[in-house]
Write a protein that holds these residues in place. Structure first.
Motif, PDB file in Angstrom:
ATOM      1  N   GLY A 142      -4.171  56.188 -31.059  1.00 49.07           N
ATOM      2  CA  GLY A 142      -5.480  56.750 -30.747  1.00 49.07           C
ATOM      3  C   GLY A 142      -6.657  55.862 -31.074  1.00 49.07           C
ATOM      4  N   GLU A 143      -6.430  54.734 -31.755  1.00 50.85           N
ATOM      5  CA  GLU A 143      -7.519  53.842 -32.139  1.00 50.85           C
ATOM      6  C   GLU A 143      -7.628  52.688 -31.142  1.00 50.85           C
ATOM      7  N   PRO A 144      -8.858  52.321 -30.723  1.00 50.70           N
ATOM      8  CA  PRO A 144      -9.011  51.201 -29.790  1.00 50.70           C
ATOM      9  C   PRO A 144      -8.677  49.871 -30.464  1.00 50.70           C
ATOM     10  N   VAL A 145      -7.780  49.091 -29.839  1.00 49.57           N
ATOM     11  CA  VAL A 145      -7.354  47.816 -30.428  1.00 49.57           C
ATOM     12  C   VAL A 145      -7.454  46.667 -29.434  1.00 49.57           C
ATOM     13  N   GLY A 146      -8.004  46.911 -28.250  1.00 54.26           N
ATOM     14  CA  GLY A 146      -8.124  45.836 -27.279  1.00 54.26           C
ATOM     15  C   GLY A 146      -8.828  46.316 -26.027  1.00 54.26           C
ATOM     16  N   CYS A 147      -9.290  45.368 -25.225  1.00 57.14           N
ATOM     17  CA  CYS A 147      -9.982  45.723 -23.981  1.00 57.14           C
ATOM     18  C   CYS A 147      -9.854  44.580 -22.992  1.00 57.14           C
ATOM     19  N   ALA A 148     -10.124  44.888 -21.742  1.00 56.84           N
ATOM     20  CA  ALA A 148     -10.160  43.879 -20.685  1.00 56.84           C
ATOM     21  C   ALA A 148     -10.823  44.486 -19.464  1.00 56.84           C
ATOM     22  N   GLY A 149     -11.696  43.710 -18.830  1.00 52.00           N
ATOM     23  CA  GLY A 149     -12.377  44.176 -17.633  1.00 52.00           C
ATOM     24  C   GLY A 149     -11.899  43.430 -16.401  1.00 52.00           C
ATOM     25  N   LEU A 150     -12.041  44.063 -15.259  1.00 46.32           N
ATOM     26  CA  LEU A 150     -11.672  43.449 -13.987  1.00 46.32           C
ATOM     27  C   LEU A 150     -12.804  43.651 -12.999  1.00 46.32           C
ATOM     28  N   LYS A 151     -13.345  42.534 -12.504  1.00 42.85           N
ATOM     29  CA  LYS A 151     -14.361  42.589 -11.453  1.00 42.85           C
ATOM     30  C   LYS A 151     -13.676  42.445 -10.099  1.00 42.85           C
ATOM     31  N   LEU A 152     -14.125  43.263  -9.144  1.00 40.76           N
ATOM     32  CA  LEU A 152     -13.577  43.235  -7.795  1.00 40.76           C
ATOM     33  C   LEU A 152     -14.719  43.056  -6.795  1.00 40.76           C
TER      34      LEU A 152
ATOM     35  N   ARG B  52      -2.849  60.255 -34.396  1.00 39.93           N
ATOM     36  CA  ARG B  52      -2.073  59.279 -35.169  1.00 39.93           C
ATOM     37  C   ARG B  52      -0.584  59.577 -35.104  1.00 39.93           C
ATOM     38  N   LEU B  53      -0.218  60.861 -35.140  1.00 37.56           N
ATOM     39  CA  LEU B  53       1.187  61.234 -35.179  1.00 37.56           C
ATOM     40  C   LEU B  53       1.740  61.637 -33.817  1.00 37.56           C
ATOM     41  N   GLY B  54       0.870  61.729 -32.806  1.00 41.82           N
ATOM     42  CA  GLY B  54       1.329  62.101 -31.471  1.00 41.82           C
ATOM     43  C   GLY B  54       1.843  63.528 -31.399  1.00 41.82           C
ATOM     44  N   LEU B  55       1.207  64.448 -32.122  1.00 43.89           N
ATOM     45  CA  LEU B  55       1.644  65.842 -32.170  1.00 43.89           C
ATOM     46  C   LEU B  55       0.657  66.734 -31.442  1.00 43.89           C
TER      47      LEU B  55
ATOM     48  N   ARG C 221      -7.880  63.365 -35.497  1.00 43.23           N
ATOM     49  CA  ARG C 221      -7.343  62.038 -35.784  1.00 43.23           C
ATOM     50  C   ARG C 221      -5.884  62.126 -36.222  1.00 43.23           C
ATOM     51  N   LEU C 222      -5.552  63.153 -36.998  1.00 42.99           N
ATOM     52  CA  LEU C 222      -4.160  63.332 -37.416  1.00 42.99           C
ATOM     53  C   LEU C 222      -3.258  63.558 -36.204  1.00 42.99           C
ATOM     54  N   ARG C 223      -3.712  64.388 -35.272  1.00 40.74           N
ATOM     55  CA  ARG C 223      -2.916  64.660 -34.072  1.00 40.74           C
ATOM     56  C   ARG C 223      -2.674  63.379 -33.300  1.00 40.74           C
TER      57      ARG C 223
END
Length: 299
Positions: free
Chosen positions: A201-211, A56-59, A52-54
């Motif tokens: 790294g944490e999920p904050v949104g979503c969206a689906g697409l039907k085709l 969060r900080l992008g390291l 999680r630290l990696r």
């Protein structure tokens, strides 16, 4: 982006790194660089998983390991396997680490005060307001969009949060069993896709697409976490789905929504969607929209 914009960003970066002291190995006058100091702050009172630290900080893993070994050698942190999953390493502050973190907080407050002190009241308000805007925009630029399976843990987390919000906002409540929920296969290639937005790294949104074959593409289950609303993420998700629908040769994109979701309705209008007659029997839908989109040229 033009050359002037790039030049301004670089000039801003140089000014900030100079003023906050990150060019020195002894950040805030302590015997450690800013990387170690920031890691102590991110670990916090409750501790953190190293993964999680990696994120969060992008390291990268190697750099974080080196920072943790240095902090461990100084007696400031302890790194141990998680009690329920030995593959996961957890890092916690020692008593000495908590003392050091408190001292870093004190010195950080002093540094912030020194940055503001030379300015008059109006200038301070302008600077703080500008910093808040920069922080908001940088957060928006940090969000990533990834295609995942609809049963991915991050997807399930977003959908649970989405359904919980609908239960609170809809006058009649919300029961997923009554809704025309798309089957997982309808949001998986080649019949569709599911996007997850992540911040640090944490999920904050979503969206689906039907085709569906031979039919317009449909937006399904678009949601943005309340604490990141205002970053333009809903518009970004919608634009990404529109692009992908176009890439799959669709010229029309549809969606339905409930009247309680007034902000979403405003977004759809501003993105060029037009209200149309009902095209499904979704029990919770009260508004139906569609947009004609451009398809890429052959080849």
């Amino acid at each position: 982006m033009d050359a002037a914009q790039i030049d301004q960003v670089r000039r801003f970066n140089r000014t900030v790194t100079e003023r906050v002291g990150v060019l020195h190995d002894h950040y805030l006058g302590r015997d450690r660089p800013i990387g170690e100091a920031r890691l102590l702050w991110e670990i916090g009172e409750q501790g953190q998983d190293v993964r999680r630290l990696r994120e969060r900080l992008g390291l990268d893993s190697g750099y974080v390991s080196r920072l943790l070994r240095s902090l461990e050698a100084d007696g400031l942190v302890s790194v141990k396997p998680h009690p329920r999953d030995r593959r996961v390493r957890t890092v916690r502050l020692t008593d000495a680490g908590r003392v050091e973190r408190a001292e870093l907080d004190r010195r950080s407050d002093d540094l912030a005060g020194r940055l503001l002190e030379p300015l008059n009241r109006t200038q301070r308000a302008r600077l703080v307001s500008a910093m808040a805007e920069v922080d908001r925009l940088l957060s928006a630029a940090t969000v990533t969009l990834d295609v995942v399976a609809p049963n991915h843990p991050d997807a399930e987390h977003c959908l649970r949060s989405y359904f919980a919000e609908l239960r609170e906002r809809f006058e009649s409540g919300f029961d997923p069993a009554r809704s025309l929920l798309p089957h997982a296969t309808e949001l998986s290639p080649p019949q569709g896709l599911f996007l997850i937005a992540r911040l640090h790294g944490e999920p904050v949104g979503c969206a689906g697409l039907k085709l569906p074959p031979g039919a317009p593409a449909e937006v399904k289950r678009m949601w943005v976490a309340p604490h990141v609303r205002g970053l333009g993420l809903g518009r970004r998700l919608l634009t990404e789905l529109e692009t992908r629908a176009s890439q799959h040769g669709r010229s029309v994109l549809r969606l339905d929504t409930n009247e309680a979701l007034d902000a979403a309705i405003g977004l759809y209008h501003s993105c060029g969607f037009q209200e149309v007659a009902a095209f499904n029997n979704e029990p919770y839908a009260q508004h139906w929209f569609e947009k004609h989109i451009a398809t890429p040229p052959p080849g």
